[in-house]
Design an enzyme around this catalytic site. Structure first.
Site, PDB file in Angstrom:
ATOM      1  N   CYS A  15       0.832  -1.208   0.000  1.00 32.21           N
ATOM      2  CA  CYS A  15       0.000   0.000   0.000  1.00 32.21           C
ATOM      3  C   CYS A  15       0.865   1.255   0.000  1.00 32.21           C
ATOM      4  O   CYS A  15       1.828   1.360   0.759  1.00 32.21           O
ATOM      5  CB  CYS A  15      -0.916   0.001   1.225  1.00 32.21           C
ATOM      6  SG  CYS A  15      -1.981   1.456   1.336  1.00 32.21           S
ATOM      7  N   CYS A  25      -0.130   6.137   7.404  1.00 32.83           N
ATOM      8  CA  CYS A  25      -1.434   5.593   7.771  1.00 32.83           C
ATOM      9  C   CYS A  25      -1.305   4.695   8.998  1.00 32.83           C
ATOM     10  O   CYS A  25      -0.426   3.834   9.069  1.00 32.83           O
ATOM     11  CB  CYS A  25      -2.020   4.808   6.606  1.00 32.83           C
ATOM     12  SG  CYS A  25      -3.638   4.077   6.960  1.00 32.83           S
ATOM     13  N   CYS A  31      -2.318  -0.010   9.414  1.00 29.82           N
ATOM     14  CA  CYS A  31      -1.495  -1.230   9.393  1.00 29.82           C
ATOM     15  C   CYS A  31      -0.142  -0.957  10.043  1.00 29.82           C
ATOM     16  O   CYS A  31       0.367   0.164   9.984  1.00 29.82           O
ATOM     17  CB  CYS A  31      -1.261  -1.710   7.955  1.00 29.82           C
ATOM     18  SG  CYS A  31      -2.747  -2.246   7.077  1.00 29.82           S
ATOM     19  N   CYS A  39      -6.873   0.775  -0.231  1.00 28.94           N
ATOM     20  CA  CYS A  39      -6.747   0.088   1.050  1.00 28.94           C
ATOM     21  C   CYS A  39      -6.770  -1.403   0.775  1.00 28.94           C
ATOM     22  O   CYS A  39      -7.840  -2.002   0.640  1.00 28.94           O
ATOM     23  CB  CYS A  39      -7.879   0.477   2.008  1.00 28.94           C
ATOM     24  SG  CYS A  39      -7.692  -0.251   3.659  1.00 28.94           S
ATOM     25  N   GLN A  75     -18.244  -9.331  13.080  1.00 33.59           N
ATOM     26  CA  GLN A  75     -16.863  -9.725  12.819  1.00 33.59           C
ATOM     27  C   GLN A  75     -16.385  -8.989  11.574  1.00 33.59           C
ATOM     28  O   GLN A  75     -17.139  -8.789  10.626  1.00 33.59           O
ATOM     29  CB  GLN A  75     -16.756 -11.235  12.633  1.00 33.59           C
ATOM     30  CG  GLN A  75     -17.178 -12.036  13.860  1.00 33.59           C
ATOM     31  CD  GLN A  75     -16.297 -11.796  15.074  1.00 33.59           C
ATOM     32  OE1 GLN A  75     -15.170 -11.312  14.965  1.00 33.59           O
ATOM     33  NE2 GLN A  75     -16.807 -12.140  16.247  1.00 33.59           N
ATOM     34  N   PHE A 107     -22.577 -12.839  25.539  1.00 39.83           N
ATOM     35  CA  PHE A 107     -22.066 -11.744  24.706  1.00 39.83           C
ATOM     36  C   PHE A 107     -22.388 -12.096  23.246  1.00 39.83           C
ATOM     37  O   PHE A 107     -21.527 -12.072  22.370  1.00 39.83           O
ATOM     38  CB  PHE A 107     -20.562 -11.539  24.890  1.00 39.83           C
ATOM     39  CG  PHE A 107     -20.135 -11.370  26.322  1.00 39.83           C
ATOM     40  CD1 PHE A 107     -20.184 -10.122  26.932  1.00 39.83           C
ATOM     41  CD2 PHE A 107     -19.686 -12.449  27.069  1.00 39.83           C
ATOM     42  CE1 PHE A 107     -19.781  -9.964  28.257  1.00 39.83           C
ATOM     43  CE2 PHE A 107     -19.279 -12.305  28.385  1.00 39.83           C
ATOM     44  CZ  PHE A 107     -19.329 -11.060  28.986  1.00 39.83           C
ATOM     45  N   GLU A 139     -27.090 -10.857  25.665  1.00 34.94           N
ATOM     46  CA  GLU A 139     -26.363  -9.732  25.072  1.00 34.94           C
ATOM     47  C   GLU A 139     -26.796  -8.447  25.774  1.00 34.94           C
ATOM     48  O   GLU A 139     -27.962  -8.291  26.135  1.00 34.94           O
ATOM     49  CB  GLU A 139     -26.661  -9.659  23.575  1.00 34.94           C
ATOM     50  CG  GLU A 139     -26.281  -8.377  22.874  1.00 34.94           C
ATOM     51  CD  GLU A 139     -24.802  -8.030  22.960  1.00 34.94           C
ATOM     52  OE1 GLU A 139     -24.479  -6.846  23.117  1.00 34.94           O
ATOM     53  OE2 GLU A 139     -23.971  -8.958  22.866  1.00 34.94           O
ATOM     54  N   ASP A 184     -18.091 -14.721  23.922  1.00 32.72           N
ATOM     55  CA  ASP A 184     -17.297 -13.904  22.994  1.00 32.72           C
ATOM     56  C   ASP A 184     -17.357 -12.453  23.456  1.00 32.72           C
ATOM     57  O   ASP A 184     -18.072 -11.634  22.879  1.00 32.72           O
ATOM     58  CB  ASP A 184     -17.850 -14.049  21.574  1.00 32.72           C
ATOM     59  CG  ASP A 184     -17.044 -13.256  20.542  1.00 32.72           C
ATOM     60  OD1 ASP A 184     -15.932 -12.800  20.868  1.00 32.72           O
ATOM     61  OD2 ASP A 184     -17.546 -13.080  19.411  1.00 32.72           O
ATOM     62  N   CYS A 236     -10.814 -11.521  21.312  1.00 38.52           N
ATOM     63  CA  CYS A 236     -10.025 -10.632  20.459  1.00 38.52           C
ATOM     64  C   CYS A 236      -8.820 -10.079  21.211  1.00 38.52           C
ATOM     65  O   CYS A 236      -8.134  -9.185  20.712  1.00 38.52           O
ATOM     66  CB  CYS A 236     -10.894  -9.493  19.929  1.00 38.52           C
ATOM     67  SG  CYS A 236     -11.623  -8.464  21.226  1.00 38.52           S
TER      68      CYS A 236
END
Length: 415
Positions: free
Chosen positions: A63, A75, A78, A152, A252, A279, A299, A347, A373
């Site tokens: 990129c 940027c 990343c 991108c 996701q 969750f 949730e 999750d 995550c």
């Protein structure tokens, strides 16, 4: 501020190169282990001045906005485009291994399920109106400066090909030079644009509606959670179950990662007859599991609960699904409640599920699937469960945020 030449020893948890110096570790973005580099150093922060000796693992970033010489700035989307696939994949897997090891956990960690360019169906942009143009892109690394992007490679072609359209709609809605946020989700019916941080006058609202109706491929535009215009109801497919996410709902970020997580969770749940999904969001796992088991989905977000419930009620062939609005951080499902289930899936957000895991540990539920995550909070949560006699049967790292330091994990446990 000082300058010096150092050798990079390793990659840190954020993807920065780390050099050992007499004054302590120095963290230098865009460097790789084994490289000799010249840095400008301010305390523990190093800025790359020049590359004296490159690593054989260094590759050309795909990129033009990446790195110190990026077009329109560096940027911040990343951090590791300059690393070879082999080095990058090992780095991601080791994030999980190291986090688990810090809690005394040494299960076998599977191979990383990789991400590919163009997979990202959800992107969060920052935008700001100037006298000349509408800036749209990502914040520069460690800055509020917006790097306005023209490409991108991590994001889906369906989003990148409509950057001009997104800019047009954003320009119609922006009334000042204050920055604002746009979360773009590619759905089966078109792009879902969720704006935050703007105030919209009636003329601006009409202008935004006109801008949307004059373009193809836009399903909905919302502002601060309220729908501005919805030519088509956004739709996401969970293996044959169609869900319409509320504005700004969590999903996701990539479909391949979601599918991989779901496959692992479903395989572990197996023939369980009653499953709790904690969750649960808009039903990523619950609605898939409901093909074979009764599901209780919990949730904290009311609109997500309603979307999940509506999808369950309007899909044939599912086992009964109940949906409960409940803040699991303040009011976790208690051990006695959990005893009614054969398996539990959770999750949580990055903060993890510490309080909930203490109740799970006392419940005696036979099977648990933990989706995370954040390897650090996952390791903490798993240590709570293993201390109560649960055995980790599988750990799979999943790359969802390509060329970043973020990694997803699915861990399975039995008792």
């Amino acid at each position: 501020m000082s300058t010096g030449t150092v050798t990079i020893d390793r990659l840190g948890a954020q993807g920065d190169g780390v050099a050992r110096t007499e004054a302590g570790p120095v963290f230098a973005p865009f460097t790789l282990p084994g490289e000799t580099v010249s840095l400008a150093v301010n305390k523990a922060n190093g800025t790359l001045i020049s590359l004296k000796e490159a690593s054989p693992e260094r590759v050309e970033p795909p990129c033009r906005h990446f790195g110190p010489d990026g077009v329109n700035g560096t940027c911040g989307g990343c951090t590791l485009q300059h690393a070879s696939d082999a080095l990058y994949h090992a780095f991601k897997r080791n994030l999980v291994i190291d986090a688990l090891r810090s809690k005394g956990l040494t299960p076998e960690v599977g191979a990383l399920i990789i991400a590919r360019p163009g997979d990202r169906r959800r992107a969060a942009f920052t935008a700001r109106r100037t006298e000349k143009e509408l800036l749209l892109g990502y914040n520069q690394m460690q800055s509020h400066h917006i790097v306005s992007i023209g490409e991108c490679p991590i994001t889906s072609p369906g989003i990148v090909s409509r950057l001009a359209t997104i800019r047009k709609i954003a320009a119609a809605m922006a009334s000042s030079a204050e920055p604002f946020r746009i979360t773009v989700l590619e759905t089966d019916t078109g792009l879902d644009l969720a704006f935050e941080g703007l105030k919209l006058s009636d003329p601006q609202r009409r202008s935004a509606v006109d801008a949307v109706l004059g373009e193809r491929g836009i399903a909905r535009v919302s502002l601060n959670g309220e729908i501005v215009v919805e030519p088509l109801k956004p739709a996401i497919d969970f293996d044959g179950v169609t869900v319409s996410p509320p504005p700004g709902a969590f999903t996701q970020a990539t479909r391949p990662a979601e599918d991989a997580m779901a496959k692992l969770v479903l395989a572990h749940v197996g023939k369980a007859k009653r499953v709790a999904d904690l969750f649960a969001g808009i039903g990523t796992f619950a609605l898939r599991i409901a093909r074979t088991a009764r599901v209780h989905a919990v949730e904290g977000d009311d609109r997500a609960v309603k979307a999940l419930d509506f999808a369950a009620r309007n899909t044939q062939g599912l086992k009964p699904v109940t949906a409960e609005k409940r803040d699991l951080f303040r009011r976790p499902m208690m051990a006695q409640e959990l005893k009614a289930f054969d398996a539990v899936v959770f999750d949580p957000p990055r903060a993890g599920a510490e309080t909930q895991c203490h109740e799970l540990a006392r419940s005696g539920v036979k099977k648990i699937a933990a989706v995370s995550c954040n390897p650090v909070t996952l390791a903490r949560d798993l240590s709570i469960l293993t201390a109560a006699g649960y055995r980790i049967t599988g750990v799979t790292p999943i790359d969802q945020f390509l060329w970043s330091a973020h990694v997803e994990t699915v861990a399975t446990l039995e008792k």
